[in-house]
Design an enzyme around this catalytic site. Structure first.
Site, PDB file in Angstrom:
ATOM      1  N   GLY A   1      33.101   5.673-116.391  1.00  0.00           N
ATOM      2  CA  GLY A   1      31.921   6.160-117.080  1.00  0.00           C
ATOM      3  C   GLY A   1      30.932   5.025-117.276  1.00  0.00           C
TER       4      GLY A   1
ATOM      5  CG  HIS B   1      32.302  -7.319-114.143  1.00  0.00           C
ATOM      6  ND1 HIS B   1      32.516  -7.172-115.496  1.00  0.00           N
ATOM      7  CD2 HIS B   1      32.467  -6.083-113.607  1.00  0.00           C
ATOM      8  CE1 HIS B   1      32.800  -5.918-115.764  1.00  0.00           C
ATOM      9  NE2 HIS B   1      32.769  -5.224-114.642  1.00  0.00           N
TER      10      HIS B   1
ATOM     11  CB  ALA C   1      30.460  -4.054-121.194  1.00  0.00           C
TER      12      ALA C   1
ATOM     13  N   GLY D   1      38.440  -0.939-117.912  1.00  0.00           N
ATOM     14  CA  GLY D   1      38.788  -1.574-119.176  1.00  0.00           C
ATOM     15  C   GLY D   1      37.611  -2.218-119.867  1.00  0.00           C
TER      16      GLY D   1
ATOM     17  CB  CYS E   1      25.508  -0.439-121.051  1.00  0.00           C
ATOM     18  SG  CYS E   1      26.733  -1.758-120.932  1.00  0.00           S
TER      19      CYS E   1
END
Length: 203
Positions: free
Chosen positions: A67, A73, A133, A146, A164
């Site tokens: 989601g 990252h 996040a 995760g 996000c």
């Protein structure tokens, strides 16, 4: 529960490995936490809107099935993947999200940093800036993906996206909050708090 420390690994094969692990697991497969760092990559959630990527800065973009919208990252950020059988743990998805957020809040509290969650915007915030996040996918009752915690990294790639899906969302990292942890050390501490929270939820 097995805790695997995978070091710095490329994103795409790790994503594939999570899917494969989840597809293959049986009722008896032990749950696993994977602690990793990734080379620079943007990941776009399944409902992710490409317009949240504001400019091309040469960082690869991987479309994935968690989601949420787009996040970044990179080295110096610890990512912990939670490969859990939720019915066996007797945990619902919402409780898992709360447990993950609480683990980050507890870690920061250890260093007298007050962090909080926000309604409708999963993750953990210090003031108006996001420090962690969170994104999950549940398949046949089992979770993967995760949480990522910004530890000591180059935050500039966040400026090329709406983190996000929120325009102008500030991001912060633990190094700027006077928390003297490396990404590796933060991964160890965060995994400890995650296990504690999962135990509590299960208990």
């Amino acid at each position: 529960m097995l805790v695997k420390r995978l070091g710095q690994v490329d994103y795409a094969p790790t994503f594939q490995a999570m899917q494969d692990f989840t597809a293959r697991r049986t009722a008896d497969t032990p749950d696993e936490l994977w602690i990793v760092e990734h080379p620079p990559v943007y990941t776009l959630g399944q409902a992710g809107k490409p317009e949240h990527i504001l400019k091309d800065v040469g960082i690869p973009i991987v479309k994935i099935d968690r989601g949420g919208q787009v996040t970044y990252h990179g080295p110096g950020q610890v990512v912990i993947y939670l490969l859990l059988n939720l019915p066996r743990l007797k945990i619902k998805v919402r409780e898992l999200v709360t447990a993950i957020e609480q683990a980050v809040i507890d870690l920061l509290a250890e260093y007298a940093v007050i962090a909080e969650r926000r309604d409708g915007a999963p993750g953990v915030y210090v003031g108006d800036a996001k420090v962690a996040a969170l994104g999950l996918r549940i398949r046949n009752g089992c979770s993967y993906h995760g949480v990522s915690l910004n530890v000591d990294m180059d935050l500039s790639p966040f400026t090329a996206i709406n983190p996000c899906g929120y325009a102008g969302l500030k991001v912060v990292q633990t190094a700027d909050l006077n928390i003297p942890l490396t990404a590796h050390e933060a991964g160890e501490r965060l995994s400890h708090y995650l296990l504690q929270q999962l135990d509590k939820q299960h208990g």
